[in-house]
Scaffold this motif. Sequence first.
Motif, short mmCIF file in Angstrom:
data_model
loop_
_atom_site.label_atom_id
_atom_site.label_comp_id
_atom_site.label_asym_id
_atom_site.label_seq_id
_atom_site.Cartn_x
_atom_site.Cartn_y
_atom_site.Cartn_z
N LEU A 195 0.83 -1.21 0.00
CA LEU A 195 0.00 0.00 0.00
C LEU A 195 0.86 1.26 0.00
CD1 LEU A 195 -2.89 -0.88 2.45
CD2 LEU A 195 -3.13 -0.19 0.07
N LEU A 225 -8.73 -1.79 -2.22
CA LEU A 225 -7.71 -0.84 -1.78
C LEU A 225 -6.73 -0.52 -2.91
CD1 LEU A 225 -7.04 -2.40 1.73
CD2 LEU A 225 -8.41 -0.37 1.20
N GLY A 268 -8.25 2.95 -0.63
CA GLY A 268 -6.88 2.67 -0.22
C GLY A 268 -6.16 3.94 0.22
#
Length: 125
Positions: free
Chosen positions: A48, A85, A106
């Motif tokens: 991420l 996400l 996200g």
Amino acid sequence: MASLRPTDESPATPDRPDVDYEHIDDDVCRSFQRSVEIVGRKWSAAVLLAAMRGTRRFVDYRSRIPGISNQLLSQRLRELESHQLIERVVVPTTPVQITYRPTERGASLMRVLHPLVEWSAKNGE
């Protein structure tokens, strides 16, 4: 949803947090647990964070996340995509190009996690 606000104006202390956690209901606890488990899986937070840093192609993720295997990176990208996400984008070129980017969901999660990023940088954890 339960209130996450303090119940009075007393200052927070280590044994008295600024949030009244005792009054958070069971649904919020379950939702929190699911969210923590998503980002708490090995490499998920790194993927991420790489996405938020502008990483797009699979090979770029590999170079930004040293130590992750192709198989595990592929698995984490699929999982993060299933949780909405990360978005997988197929560009119809020859050869086909696949890129990944963070969704708004996200990005909102990473905005919440940014204080942890800062804390980690300051504390060397």
